[in-house]
Scaffold this motif. Structure first.
Motif, PDB file in Angstrom:
ATOM      1  N   LEU A   1      -6.500  -1.520   8.607  1.00  0.00           N
ATOM      2  CA  LEU A   1      -7.016  -0.983   7.345  1.00  0.00           C
ATOM      3  C   LEU A   1      -6.112  -1.325   6.164  1.00  0.00           C
ATOM      4  O   LEU A   1      -6.410  -1.001   5.023  1.00  0.00           O
ATOM      5  CB  LEU A   1      -7.218   0.529   7.461  1.00  0.00           C
ATOM      6  N   GLY A   2      -5.010  -1.953   6.471  1.00  0.00           N
ATOM      7  CA  GLY A   2      -4.124  -2.423   5.405  1.00  0.00           C
ATOM      8  C   GLY A   2      -4.068  -3.942   5.469  1.00  0.00           C
ATOM      9  O   GLY A   2      -4.684  -4.550   6.340  1.00  0.00           O
ATOM     10  N   ALA A   3      -3.323  -4.535   4.541  1.00  0.00           N
ATOM     11  CA  ALA A   3      -3.207  -5.992   4.569  1.00  0.00           C
ATOM     12  C   ALA A   3      -2.370  -6.395   5.774  1.00  0.00           C
ATOM     13  O   ALA A   3      -1.317  -5.819   6.035  1.00  0.00           O
ATOM     14  CB  ALA A   3      -2.532  -6.480   3.296  1.00  0.00           C
TER      15      ALA A   3
ATOM     16  N   PHE B   1       1.037  -9.558   1.874  1.00  0.00           N
ATOM     17  CA  PHE B   1       0.697  -9.280   0.478  1.00  0.00           C
ATOM     18  C   PHE B   1      -0.195  -8.041   0.406  1.00  0.00           C
ATOM     19  O   PHE B   1      -1.405  -8.134   0.616  1.00  0.00           O
ATOM     20  CB  PHE B   1      -0.024 -10.498  -0.134  1.00  0.00           C
ATOM     21  N   PRO B   2       0.403  -6.877   0.121  1.00  0.00           N
ATOM     22  CA  PRO B   2      -0.364  -5.623   0.124  1.00  0.00           C
ATOM     23  C   PRO B   2      -1.544  -5.663  -0.845  1.00  0.00           C
ATOM     24  O   PRO B   2      -1.472  -6.307  -1.895  1.00  0.00           O
ATOM     25  CB  PRO B   2       0.660  -4.578  -0.329  1.00  0.00           C
ATOM     26  N   VAL B   3      -2.639  -4.965  -0.463  1.00  0.00           N
ATOM     27  CA  VAL B   3      -3.824  -4.966  -1.333  1.00  0.00           C
ATOM     28  C   VAL B   3      -3.814  -3.828  -2.341  1.00  0.00           C
ATOM     29  O   VAL B   3      -4.565  -3.831  -3.301  1.00  0.00           O
ATOM     30  CB  VAL B   3      -5.145  -4.833  -0.530  1.00  0.00           C
ATOM     31  N   GLY B   4      -2.957  -2.836  -2.108  1.00  0.00           N
ATOM     32  CA  GLY B   4      -2.956  -1.653  -2.960  1.00  0.00           C
ATOM     33  C   GLY B   4      -3.908  -0.606  -2.399  1.00  0.00           C
ATOM     34  O   GLY B   4      -4.946  -0.944  -1.818  1.00  0.00           O
ATOM     35  N   GLY B   5      -3.520   0.663  -2.568  1.00  0.00           N
ATOM     36  CA  GLY B   5      -4.372   1.754  -2.085  1.00  0.00           C
ATOM     37  C   GLY B   5      -4.497   1.795  -0.576  1.00  0.00           C
ATOM     38  O   GLY B   5      -5.424   2.406  -0.045  1.00  0.00           O
ATOM     39  N   GLU B   6      -3.552   1.173   0.125  1.00  0.00           N
ATOM     40  CA  GLU B   6      -3.632   1.186   1.587  1.00  0.00           C
ATOM     41  C   GLU B   6      -3.387   2.597   2.105  1.00  0.00           C
ATOM     42  O   GLU B   6      -2.627   3.356   1.513  1.00  0.00           O
ATOM     43  CB  GLU B   6      -2.574   0.235   2.188  1.00  0.00           C
ATOM     44  N   PRO B   7      -4.019   2.948   3.217  1.00  0.00           N
ATOM     45  CA  PRO B   7      -3.828   4.299   3.755  1.00  0.00           C
ATOM     46  C   PRO B   7      -2.402   4.499   4.268  1.00  0.00           C
ATOM     47  O   PRO B   7      -1.894   3.673   5.029  1.00  0.00           O
ATOM     48  CB  PRO B   7      -4.836   4.377   4.899  1.00  0.00           C
ATOM     49  N   GLY B   8      -1.771   5.577   3.848  1.00  0.00           N
ATOM     50  CA  GLY B   8      -0.383   5.831   4.222  1.00  0.00           C
ATOM     51  C   GLY B   8      -0.245   6.796   5.382  1.00  0.00           C
ATOM     52  O   GLY B   8       0.857   7.084   5.831  1.00  0.00           O
ATOM     53  N   SER B   9      -1.353   7.319   5.866  1.00  0.00           N
ATOM     54  CA  SER B   9      -1.292   8.279   6.979  1.00  0.00           C
ATOM     55  C   SER B   9      -2.554   8.124   7.828  1.00  0.00           C
ATOM     56  O   SER B   9      -3.517   7.470   7.401  1.00  0.00           O
ATOM     57  CB  SER B   9      -1.262   9.708   6.418  1.00  0.00           C
ATOM     58  N   LEU B  10      -2.527   8.758   8.976  1.00  0.00           N
ATOM     59  CA  LEU B  10      -3.711   8.697   9.842  1.00  0.00           C
ATOM     60  C   LEU B  10      -4.918   9.329   9.138  1.00  0.00           C
ATOM     61  O   LEU B  10      -6.042   8.810   9.209  1.00  0.00           O
ATOM     62  CB  LEU B  10      -3.418   9.401  11.184  1.00  0.00           C
ATOM     63  N   GLN B  11      -4.656  10.423   8.431  1.00  0.00           N
ATOM     64  CA  GLN B  11      -5.754  11.087   7.699  1.00  0.00           C
ATOM     65  C   GLN B  11      -6.413  10.115   6.730  1.00  0.00           C
ATOM     66  O   GLN B  11      -7.632  10.039   6.640  1.00  0.00           O
ATOM     67  CB  GLN B  11      -5.221  12.308   6.911  1.00  0.00           C
ATOM     68  N   GLU B  12      -5.569   9.362   6.020  1.00  0.00           N
ATOM     69  CA  GLU B  12      -6.135   8.406   5.052  1.00  0.00           C
ATOM     70  C   GLU B  12      -6.869   7.269   5.751  1.00  0.00           C
ATOM     71  O   GLU B  12      -7.856   6.741   5.240  1.00  0.00           O
ATOM     72  CB  GLU B  12      -5.033   7.882   4.127  1.00  0.00           C
ATOM     73  N   LYS B  13      -6.389   6.912   6.912  1.00  0.00           N
ATOM     74  CA  LYS B  13      -7.097   5.861   7.660  1.00  0.00           C
ATOM     75  C   LYS B  13      -8.478   6.359   8.080  1.00  0.00           C
ATOM     76  O   LYS B  13      -9.476   5.630   7.994  1.00  0.00           O
ATOM     77  CB  LYS B  13      -6.297   5.458   8.897  1.00  0.00           C
TER      78      LYS B  13
ATOM     79  N   GLN C   1     -10.323   2.847  -7.058  1.00  0.00           N
ATOM     80  CA  GLN C   1     -10.126   4.294  -6.952  1.00  0.00           C
ATOM     81  C   GLN C   1      -9.058   4.646  -5.928  1.00  0.00           C
ATOM     82  O   GLN C   1      -8.284   5.573  -6.117  1.00  0.00           O
ATOM     83  CB  GLN C   1     -11.447   4.945  -6.540  1.00  0.00           C
ATOM     84  N   LEU C   2      -9.031   3.892  -4.832  1.00  0.00           N
ATOM     85  CA  LEU C   2      -8.014   4.158  -3.807  1.00  0.00           C
ATOM     86  C   LEU C   2      -6.625   3.863  -4.355  1.00  0.00           C
ATOM     87  O   LEU C   2      -5.663   4.578  -4.070  1.00  0.00           O
ATOM     88  CB  LEU C   2      -8.284   3.321  -2.545  1.00  0.00           C
ATOM     89  N   ILE C   3      -6.529   2.829  -5.177  1.00  0.00           N
ATOM     90  CA  ILE C   3      -5.231   2.488  -5.776  1.00  0.00           C
ATOM     91  C   ILE C   3      -4.791   3.618  -6.718  1.00  0.00           C
ATOM     92  O   ILE C   3      -3.640   4.046  -6.722  1.00  0.00           O
ATOM     93  CB  ILE C   3      -5.300   1.133  -6.523  1.00  0.00           C
ATOM     94  N   GLU C   4      -5.770   4.137  -7.445  1.00  0.00           N
ATOM     95  CA  GLU C   4      -5.454   5.242  -8.345  1.00  0.00           C
ATOM     96  C   GLU C   4      -4.950   6.458  -7.561  1.00  0.00           C
ATOM     97  O   GLU C   4      -3.971   7.098  -7.935  1.00  0.00           O
ATOM     98  CB  GLU C   4      -6.712   5.631  -9.108  1.00  0.00           C
ATOM     99  N   GLU C   5      -5.622   6.740  -6.445  1.00  0.00           N
ATOM    100  CA  GLU C   5      -5.238   7.910  -5.639  1.00  0.00           C
ATOM    101  C   GLU C   5      -3.928   7.724  -4.897  1.00  0.00           C
ATOM    102  O   GLU C   5      -3.128   8.643  -4.777  1.00  0.00           O
ATOM    103  CB  GLU C   5      -6.314   8.186  -4.569  1.00  0.00           C
TER     104      GLU C   5
ATOM    105  N   SER D   1      -0.130   1.575  -5.683  1.00  0.00           N
ATOM    106  CA  SER D   1      -0.373   0.184  -5.291  1.00  0.00           C
ATOM    107  C   SER D   1       0.630  -0.352  -4.297  1.00  0.00           C
ATOM    108  O   SER D   1       0.520  -1.484  -3.840  1.00  0.00           O
ATOM    109  CB  SER D   1      -0.436  -0.703  -6.527  1.00  0.00           C
ATOM    110  N   ASP D   2       1.639   0.477  -3.946  1.00  0.00           N
ATOM    111  CA  ASP D   2       2.603  -0.107  -3.003  1.00  0.00           C
ATOM    112  C   ASP D   2       2.667   0.585  -1.643  1.00  0.00           C
ATOM    113  O   ASP D   2       3.636   0.403  -0.906  1.00  0.00           O
ATOM    114  CB  ASP D   2       3.984  -0.217  -3.649  1.00  0.00           C
ATOM    115  N   THR D   3       1.648   1.363  -1.279  1.00  0.00           N
ATOM    116  CA  THR D   3       1.641   1.929   0.072  1.00  0.00           C
ATOM    117  C   THR D   3       1.388   0.793   1.059  1.00  0.00           C
ATOM    118  O   THR D   3       0.665  -0.149   0.761  1.00  0.00           O
ATOM    119  CB  THR D   3       0.523   2.978   0.269  1.00  0.00           C
ATOM    120  N   ILE D   4       1.977   0.931   2.217  1.00  0.00           N
ATOM    121  CA  ILE D   4       1.761  -0.095   3.265  1.00  0.00           C
ATOM    122  C   ILE D   4       1.294   0.614   4.514  1.00  0.00           C
ATOM    123  O   ILE D   4       1.947   1.531   5.020  1.00  0.00           O
ATOM    124  CB  ILE D   4       3.053  -0.875   3.533  1.00  0.00           C
TER     125      ILE D   4
END
Ligand code: RM4
Ligand code: MN
Ligand code: MN
Length: 427
Positions: free
Chosen positions: A56-58, A66-78, A413-417, A420-423
């Motif tokens: 679900l991330g780059a 190269f991260p896409v931004g707004g990547e899920p940082g936790s299982l909940q976000e995934k 919207q995910l980037i906003e939430e 942009s640097d979550t991996i």
């Protein structure tokens, strides 16, 4: 970020006219061929493909990421991300977890969130190909096949722990992919490595709940480049046969040498009731993990054709085989890529459902390769996109999920939430 029914309704209203213009003529055409269109649409609609939590991330290569931004940082976000996909296409109603990349600490909360988004947990995957922090023994020279019993024990225990997590979440299968092997001739005793692997798998198998399956993957090379302990379907099949009825082979499309006849492997495994599941992706060279259907859509269609031939009925096909994507996204937005993958899988399935099976069998029995090819091509060349769209509209999904995804600017919207640097953890 949620995709609501309101979003879907508005989008579908806009799409209605264009959709009807392509759908109705197709219905006429299929009626003329005695195809039961409603049944077909129903089959397309109910087919679900699980989404991998690790994609679900780059993704990256050893040269960069190269991260896409707004990547899920936790299982909940995934889980939320998979929920977004499912809301858009109603075809991705399951998530497959990779442990320890994703550890469901609070299983009740995780299950509740998934339930809210109408998701279930598909196979859980173990990971004995990387060393984790604070891990006692290294997997540098293997895990379930290791020469040292203490390393094997650690790997066995990890797999059992994965079963426990899966059980708490409602999963019904453990997928084992082993990176074990050797890089140089002479490095490893082939027979001993395979025997030790079998013994370790037996220990894990004993802990498998009654209604569970153990899915055994194979892969010809990488990360080991001279030999892999489970390099091919034959070795996986051999192990699954020795273990028992709950063990079956998992076919990852990328895990074959170029030009392998995967559809024939599928036919043989189906015949022996040893086909446990799929990892869908596409490739040009090896384990490229590209978008399913991007390179070899005809192969995908032929695989589905064998699957339909090899399974007793629809319930058997839908429920007895684990359908999962296993991909990595280096340049695309992972969510867009996954929408494309699910669409490609369903397209191949729909086309395979259109094959005139009786005619094909007659052509085969009459040794008429020309007619056999015509019949397959007739189905493969059909434009089934209006059927998939209709199936989605009837399931209250978006007529065009990718378009709505972009219209709503979900990634923005995910980037906003999330920033942009979550991996995301994973591939
Ligand atoms: C492997 C294999 C496994 C997947 C890992 C991340 O090549 O395909 O299924 O879990 O990659
Ligand atoms: Mn895989
Ligand atoms: Mn792989």
């Amino acid at each position: 970020m949620r995709v609501t029914q309101q979003h879907i309704r508005e989008h579908n209203k806009d799409a209605e006219e264009e959709h009807t213009a392509s759908f109705l003529p197709l219905v006429d055409q299929l009626d003329g061929k005695d195809v039961e269109v409603d049944l077909l649409i129903d089959q397309i609609a109910s087919f679900q493909v699980a989404i991998p939590s690790w994609a679900l991330g780059a993704g990256g290569t050893r040269f960069g990421r190269f991260p896409v931004g707004g990547e899920p940082g936790s299982l909940q976000e995934k889980i939320t991300d998979v929920g977004l996909l499912h809301a858009l296409n109603r075809s991705s109603g399951a998530i497959s977890l990779h442990i320890p990349w994703d550890i469901p600490e609070d299983t009740t909360a995780v299950r509740a969130l998934a339930g809210e988004l109408d998701l279930v947990f598909d196979a859980v995957n173990s990971n004995t190909f990387q060393d984790q922090e604070n891990q006692e023994h290294s997997y540098k020279f293997g895990s379930l096949s290791h020469t040292d019993a203490a390393v094997r024990k650690q790997a066995v225990e990890h797999n059992i722990e994965v079963i426990r997590y899966g059980d708490a979440l409602g999963s019904r299968a453990l997928t084992v992919w082993l990176a074990d092997g050797s890089n140089f001739p002479g490095q490893q005793n082939f027979q001993k490595a395979l025997r030790r692997t079998r013994e370790s798998l037996e220990e894990i198998y004993t802990e498998l709940p009654d209604d569970w399956q153990m899915l055994i993957e194979y892969k010809p090379y990488e990360p080991n480049f001279y030999s892999m302990v489970i390099p091919d379907w034959g070795t996986s099949f051999l192990l699954a046969g020795k273990l028992g009825a709950k063990a079956r082979t998992l076919v990852d499309l990328g895990h074959h040498l170029p030009n392998t006849n995967i559809e024939q492997i599928v036919a043989t495994l189906s015949m022996e009731d040893k086909l446990g599941g799929f990892h869908f992706n596409d490739s040009k060279y090896g384990d490229d993990d590209l978008t399913t259907g991007a390179i070899k859509p005809y192969q995908l269609f032929l695989i589905f054709s064998e699957l339909i031939e090899g399974t007793e009925d629809r319930a058997d096909l839908e429920n007895n085989i684990a359908w999962m994507i296993d991909a990595s996204h280096n340049v695309k937005d992972p969510l867009e890529d996954l929408l494309q993958s699910v669409e490609a899988i369903k397209k191949a399935y729909a086309k395979a459902l259109l094959v005139d099976r009786r005619g094909l069998e007659e052509a085969r029995e009459a040794n008429d390769p020309v007619l056999a090819q015509e019949l397959l091509q007739d189905a493969f060349q059909s434009d089934v996109r209006p059927l998939l769209r209709e199936a989605r509209i009837r399931s209250e999904a978006a007529a065009d999920p990718l378009r709505l995804y972009r219209e709503l600017d979900v990634r923005g919207q995910l980037i906003e939430e999330r920033g942009s640097d979550t991996i995301a953890t994973g591939l």
